[in-house]
Enzyme design. Structure first.
Site, PDB file in Angstrom:
ATOM      1  N   HIS A  19     -11.533   3.556  -0.144  1.00  0.00           N
ATOM      2  CA  HIS A  19     -11.232   4.948  -0.496  1.00  0.00           C
ATOM      3  C   HIS A  19     -10.470   5.002  -1.816  1.00  0.00           C
ATOM      4  O   HIS A  19     -10.280   3.986  -2.492  1.00  0.00           O
ATOM      5  CB  HIS A  19     -10.501   5.659   0.644  1.00  0.00           C
ATOM      6  CG  HIS A  19      -9.167   5.047   1.025  1.00  0.00           C
ATOM      7  ND1 HIS A  19      -8.162   4.853   0.125  1.00  0.00           N
ATOM      8  CD2 HIS A  19      -8.712   4.583   2.222  1.00  0.00           C
ATOM      9  CE1 HIS A  19      -7.128   4.320   0.725  1.00  0.00           C
ATOM     10  NE2 HIS A  19      -7.432   4.129   2.005  1.00  0.00           N
ATOM     11  N   HIS A  22      -7.663   2.347  -2.550  1.00  0.00           N
ATOM     12  CA  HIS A  22      -8.151   1.010  -2.935  1.00  0.00           C
ATOM     13  C   HIS A  22      -8.711   1.061  -4.363  1.00  0.00           C
ATOM     14  O   HIS A  22      -8.501   0.144  -5.154  1.00  0.00           O
ATOM     15  CB  HIS A  22      -9.274   0.549  -2.001  1.00  0.00           C
ATOM     16  CG  HIS A  22      -8.922   0.585  -0.547  1.00  0.00           C
ATOM     17  ND1 HIS A  22      -9.617   1.327   0.366  1.00  0.00           N
ATOM     18  CD2 HIS A  22      -7.929  -0.026   0.148  1.00  0.00           C
ATOM     19  CE1 HIS A  22      -9.077   1.166   1.570  1.00  0.00           C
ATOM     20  NE2 HIS A  22      -8.040   0.354   1.465  1.00  0.00           N
ATOM     21  N   CYS A 127       3.751  -4.987  17.701  1.00  0.00           N
ATOM     22  CA  CYS A 127       2.870  -3.852  17.400  1.00  0.00           C
ATOM     23  C   CYS A 127       1.500  -4.426  17.081  1.00  0.00           C
ATOM     24  O   CYS A 127       1.361  -5.197  16.116  1.00  0.00           O
ATOM     25  CB  CYS A 127       3.394  -3.032  16.221  1.00  0.00           C
ATOM     26  SG  CYS A 127       2.176  -1.804  15.695  1.00  0.00           S
ATOM     27  N   CYS A 130       0.117  -3.468  13.541  1.00  0.00           N
ATOM     28  CA  CYS A 130       0.676  -4.216  12.401  1.00  0.00           C
ATOM     29  C   CYS A 130       0.474  -5.715  12.567  1.00  0.00           C
ATOM     30  O   CYS A 130       0.688  -6.478  11.623  1.00  0.00           O
ATOM     31  CB  CYS A 130       2.169  -3.983  12.258  1.00  0.00           C
ATOM     32  SG  CYS A 130       2.624  -2.288  12.018  1.00  0.00           S
ATOM     33  N   CYS A 144       6.858   2.002  16.355  1.00  0.00           N
ATOM     34  CA  CYS A 144       6.524   1.392  15.067  1.00  0.00           C
ATOM     35  C   CYS A 144       6.417   2.523  14.043  1.00  0.00           C
ATOM     36  O   CYS A 144       5.710   3.503  14.276  1.00  0.00           O
ATOM     37  CB  CYS A 144       5.199   0.646  15.191  1.00  0.00           C
ATOM     38  SG  CYS A 144       4.310   0.542  13.632  1.00  0.00           S
ATOM     39  N   HIS A 147       2.583   3.042  12.878  1.00  0.00           N
ATOM     40  CA  HIS A 147       1.547   3.467  13.831  1.00  0.00           C
ATOM     41  C   HIS A 147       2.042   4.494  14.836  1.00  0.00           C
ATOM     42  O   HIS A 147       1.254   5.040  15.601  1.00  0.00           O
ATOM     43  CB  HIS A 147       0.968   2.239  14.547  1.00  0.00           C
ATOM     44  CG  HIS A 147       0.235   1.342  13.598  1.00  0.00           C
ATOM     45  ND1 HIS A 147       0.847   0.307  12.928  1.00  0.00           N
ATOM     46  CD2 HIS A 147      -1.042   1.371  13.168  1.00  0.00           C
ATOM     47  CE1 HIS A 147      -0.024  -0.271  12.130  1.00  0.00           C
ATOM     48  NE2 HIS A 147      -1.184   0.341  12.258  1.00  0.00           N
ATOM     49  N   LYS A 296      -0.235  11.642   3.782  1.00  0.00           N
ATOM     50  CA  LYS A 296      -0.860  10.349   3.558  1.00  0.00           C
ATOM     51  C   LYS A 296      -2.368  10.490   3.802  1.00  0.00           C
ATOM     52  O   LYS A 296      -2.785  11.263   4.649  1.00  0.00           O
ATOM     53  CB  LYS A 296      -0.259   9.361   4.560  1.00  0.00           C
ATOM     54  CG  LYS A 296      -0.155   7.967   4.023  1.00  0.00           C
ATOM     55  CD  LYS A 296       0.515   7.049   5.001  1.00  0.00           C
ATOM     56  CE  LYS A 296      -0.050   5.666   4.826  1.00  0.00           C
ATOM     57  NZ  LYS A 296       0.507   4.709   5.737  1.00  0.00           N
ATOM     58  N   LYS A 299      -7.889   8.252   7.882  1.00  0.00           N
ATOM     59  CA  LYS A 299      -9.132   8.609   8.553  1.00  0.00           C
ATOM     60  C   LYS A 299      -8.857   9.680   9.601  1.00  0.00           C
ATOM     61  O   LYS A 299      -9.607  10.634   9.752  1.00  0.00           O
ATOM     62  CB  LYS A 299      -9.711   7.363   9.232  1.00  0.00           C
ATOM     63  CG  LYS A 299     -10.989   6.913   8.548  1.00  0.00           C
ATOM     64  CD  LYS A 299     -11.889   6.065   9.401  1.00  0.00           C
ATOM     65  CE  LYS A 299     -11.314   4.763   9.874  1.00  0.00           C
ATOM     66  NZ  LYS A 299     -12.187   3.789  10.380  1.00  0.00           N
TER      67      LYS A 299
HETATM   68  N1  MSP Z   1      -4.942  -6.873   3.742  1.00  0.00           N
HETATM   69  C1  MSP Z   1      -3.675  -6.388   3.322  1.00  0.00           C
HETATM   70  C2  MSP Z   1      -3.292  -6.959   1.973  1.00  0.00           C
HETATM   71  C3  MSP Z   1      -3.249  -8.441   1.918  1.00  0.00           C
HETATM   72  S1  MSP Z   1      -2.877  -8.997   0.315  1.00  0.00           S
HETATM   73  C4  MSP Z   1      -2.595 -10.612   0.473  1.00  0.00           C
HETATM   74  C5  MSP Z   1      -3.724  -4.876   3.219  1.00  0.00           C
HETATM   75  N2  MSP Z   1      -4.918  -4.314   3.079  1.00  0.00           N
HETATM   76  S2  MSP Z   1      -5.208  -2.739   2.942  1.00  0.00           S
HETATM   77  O1  MSP Z   1      -6.628  -2.577   3.021  1.00  0.00           O
HETATM   78  O2  MSP Z   1      -4.431  -2.006   3.865  1.00  0.00           O
HETATM   79  O3  MSP Z   1      -4.807  -2.367   1.497  1.00  0.00           O
HETATM   80  C6  MSP Z   1      -3.531  -1.911   1.151  1.00  0.00           C
HETATM   81  C7  MSP Z   1      -3.525  -1.593  -0.320  1.00  0.00           C
HETATM   82  O4  MSP Z   1      -4.546  -0.610  -0.617  1.00  0.00           O
HETATM   83  C8  MSP Z   1      -2.263  -0.970  -0.838  1.00  0.00           C
HETATM   84  O5  MSP Z   1      -1.250  -1.915  -1.066  1.00  0.00           O
HETATM   85  C9  MSP Z   1      -2.780  -0.329  -2.108  1.00  0.00           C
HETATM   86  O6  MSP Z   1      -3.036  -1.295  -3.072  1.00  0.00           O
HETATM   87  C10 MSP Z   1      -4.092   0.259  -1.644  1.00  0.00           C
HETATM   88  N3  MSP Z   1      -3.908   1.570  -1.066  1.00  0.00           N
HETATM   89  C11 MSP Z   1      -4.274   1.967   0.177  1.00  0.00           C
HETATM   90  N4  MSP Z   1      -3.965   3.291   0.332  1.00  0.00           N
HETATM   91  C12 MSP Z   1      -3.392   3.765  -0.783  1.00  0.00           C
HETATM   92  C13 MSP Z   1      -2.954   5.045  -1.223  1.00  0.00           C
HETATM   93  N5  MSP Z   1      -3.006   6.111  -0.470  1.00  0.00           N
HETATM   94  N6  MSP Z   1      -2.485   5.138  -2.480  1.00  0.00           N
HETATM   95  C14 MSP Z   1      -2.442   4.077  -3.325  1.00  0.00           C
HETATM   96  N7  MSP Z   1      -2.848   2.875  -2.953  1.00  0.00           N
HETATM   97  C15 MSP Z   1      -3.230   2.647  -1.663  1.00  0.00           C
HETATM   98  O7  MSP Z   1      -2.674  -4.272   3.228  1.00  0.00           O
END
Ligand code: MSP
Length: 639
Positions: A19, A22, A127, A130, A144, A147, A296, A299
């Site tokens: 999304h 990412h 949790c 997490c 948590c 969640h 935030k 989904k």
């Molecule tokens: N798999 C772990 C990361 C492991 S790194 C060794 C993880 N994955 S995640 O899919 O949840 O991705 C989190 C990351 O996605 C955030 O740190 C950020 O980079 C990005 N984002 C997810 N949602 C976001 C927003 N709403 N806004 C900005 N970035 C966000 O955590």
């Protein structure tokens, strides 16, 4: 370490489709790596997917798929999306890659051999969302915080990593390297956390509970905790311990993450590196969240923003620009399509797009579409020295980019664009063209503007690679050459005279906003207003009924960001709608005396009838209301 640059994104969980969040982090990594390539640094950019653990197994089950088939599919969505967003990564790592698994086992064994991993029974609050144990202290109302469910009490024998042993060492390291974690607020957050005793980290999960993971090299009844596996991707991707890439790039490592995963990156990861005898990364760069209308993105709230939809609707470069320009790195930002359209119309269509097409059109008109030869680079006495402005802009841009202040870097470029727009107005090439003795001056003015545009095309390359290339083509340059190299950008006068200029195109067409009609006064129209207008006679002027009005009340109009509804006294009460909210707050307007066109035909704006128009000076950076020198009766005519 200068000359080398290694940048990583988090590896994303494959339990959800990619999304906006990412996309933001990954576009940002792309922007930074393109910037380092501009400066001549050898650059390596890593991204990928995090594919083990409970979360993934549960998501696969929900889809009725095997974990293997499921992770292949979702990982593919990420890998295929990035090129569509013009993200040029060097490697896409998956934690299910055999080479990654081998490195995880190797490092676990090293740390185990050093005596930093021990076996113990543990009873704690777990949790499942997490995938970690919580202490009572970390829970909010017994739940948590992420969640919002109460964790379950479980008792288990597991392997633990002696993080506590490294607590003081980590504090000392962070204090000795103040920009190890940046911006500062996140460094402070980590230090605050380290003020409390650090608990050892449970790094195993019994196979009786979870099998989708990497088996511990020293006990085959357990798999590795997902974070211990995932963090190691940053070195396994480089072929740790002997790979050439590892030797070349690890010393120049910088990570980008959002604040959600600050703790694993700011605490677990440096301690893991230290325990494994690997030098630490250089910087951890932490950004905030993109929220949707203050909440935030999730989904369950149904407010997930799809990057491809935005690309298709507004164009890729505009989307990338908006993300970099509107988020202050480190702080949260609110995403809205209105804000995106506002940026496209003001910064892209108006400031940059209009300048570009005007300058090319003038060069075609006055010089048959050939870049003229300037007599002197500094140009005529306009009070503006574009060569100096460009040098200042480059300096600010570079500093901001190095410090991960992307919005500031873009502001520096747009300040330069503003100066160029001003230069057009002050030098008035259309006047020079009429004067027989001003040919040299005209050549210099047009050359300077084209040269300024060359520099802009290079500076926007990291954020808007397509637009940069398009501008190059229209400056008669090779769009496939590395026109964005910092060394050529900083040499004023590099655009060859004699280049042929094809007809200009609209770089960014304006986007019509249906809910927000063109307001009565709109700074976005400043450039159009600047062109001299045809002469009028006294009679025409006198048909305008200009009067002094006192503003009695001002209030915003729902769904129309720029508009304010003004109750005024012009000798009689009237309502006037004015597009001035970008420059004035309602509470600052009450009691102010302004000048209005009192006999303008009433018009309906956003459902409100506007009976007259308020006069204002409209500049690039905002507007200023026309007022009277001292208090006078409302309704007094202005002549
Ligand atoms: N798999 C772990 C990361 C492991 S790194 C060794 C993880 N994955 S995640 O899919 O949840 O991705 C989190 C990351 O996605 C955030 O740190 C950020 O980079 C990005 N984002 C997810 N949602 C976001 C927003 N709403 N806004 C900005 N970035 C966000 O955590």
């Amino acid at each position: 370490m200068s000359g080398r640059f290694y940048i990583t994104t988090p590896i994303y969980y494959v339990n959800a489709r990619p999304h906006l969040g990412h996309a933001y982090t990954t576009i940002l990594a792309d922007v930074v790596s393109r910037f380092h390539r501009m400066t001549g640094d050898a650059t390596y950019f890593l991204t990928g997917t995090d594919e083990h653990g409970d979360k993934i197994v549960q998501a696969a089950q929900k889809e009725g798929m095997s974990p293997r088939a499921y992770v292949d599919e979702i990982s593919g969505l990420f890998r295929n999306l990035w090129p569509e967003l013009h993200i040029r990564y060097d490697q896409f790592i998956r934690t299910t890659d055999p080479s990654h698994k081998a490195v995880v086992k190797d490092i676990l064994q090293r740390i185990y051999n050093e005596g930093d991993i021990y076996f113990s029974e543990y009873e704690g609050l777990y949790c499942f969302g997490c995938e970690r144990f919580y202490t009572e202290r970390e829970l909010v109302d017994g739940k948590c915080p992420d969640h919002e469910v109460a964790p379950e009490a479980i008792k288990e024998s597991n392997y633990f990593f002696k993080m506590s042993r490294y607590q003081q060492w980590l504090i000392d390291h962070i204090e000795a390297h103040p920009d190890f974690i940046r911006p500062e607020r996140y460094k402070n957050e980590v230090l605050a956390f380290l003020r409390e005793p650090l608990e050892d980290l449970c790094i195993s999960r019994p196979k009786s509970r979870l099998q989708w993971g990497i088996t511990l090299p020293f006990d085959e009844n357990y798999v590795t905790y997902v974070w211990f596996d995932a963090l190691l991707n940053y070195v396994s991707a480089l072929g740790y311990p002997t790979g050439d890439l590892f030797h070349q790039f690890w010393p120049a490592a910088q990570h980008i993450v959002a604040k959600d995963i600050l703790k694993p990156h700011g605490i677990y990861w440096p301690i893991m590196l230290k325990a494994a005898g690997i030098p630490l990364y250089h910087h951890l760069n932490v950004h905030g969240y993109w929220n949707i209308a203050e909440s935030k993105m999730s989904k369950s709230l149904g407010n997930v923003v799809e990057p491809l939809e935005l690309k298709n609707k507004y164009g890729l470069d505009a989307f990338r620009f908006f993300l970099m320009r509107d988020m202050v790195f480190g702080l949260d930002s609110s995403f809205s399509e209105d804000a995106l359209v506002g940026r496209i119309n003001a910064d892209l269509a108006n400031d940059l797009g209009n300048l570009f097409s005007r300058v090319i059109a003038m060069a075609r008109k006055y010089f048959d579409g050939v870049v003229p030869t300037p007599t002197a680079h500094t140009g005529p006495e306009s009070g503006l020295n574009l060569m100096q402005e460009a040098a200042d802009c480059l300096e600010q841009y570079r500093k901001a980019m190095d410090n991960f202040q992307f919005h500031k870097a873009m502001m520096a470029v747009w300040a330069f664009i503003g100066q160029m727009n001003k230069y057009v107005d002050v030098t008035a090439p259309w006047e020079l063209a009429k004067q027989s003795g001003a040919r040299n001056e005209l050549e210099t003015v047009i050359y300077n503007l084209l040269e300024g545009l060359r520099i802009v095309s290079g500076l926007i390359h990291p954020v808007m690679p397509d637009t940069g290339a398009k501008m190059q083509r229209h400056l008669g340059q090779d769009p496939d050459a590395p026109f964005y190299r910092m060394d050529t950008l900083s040499k004023w006068g590099t655009l060859p005279s004699g280049n042929r200029l094809p007809k200009a195109i609209a770089l960014f067409p304006r986007i019509e906003q249906t809910p927000d009609p063109a307001p009565a006064v709109d700074t976005a129209g400043a450039a159009e207003l600047r062109e001299p207008k045809p002469e009028i006679d006294m009679e025409t002027l006198q048909r305008m009924d200009l009067r002094v009005a006192t503003i009695i009340r001002a209030e915003p109009i729902q769904r129309a960001k720029k508009l304010l509804k003004l109750e005024v006294d012009v000798g009689e009460r009237r309502t006037i709608v004015a597009g001035i909210s970008g420059s004035y707050r309602p509470e600052d307007l009450e009691g102010k005396q302004v000048v209005v066109v009192a006999n303008l035909k009433p018009a309906k704006l956003m459902g409100t009838v506007s009976d007259g128009m308020v006069l204002a000076a409209v500049g690039d950076t905002g507007l200023s209301l026309v007022t009277v020198d001292h208090a006078i009766d409302p309704g007094t005519p202005v002549q």
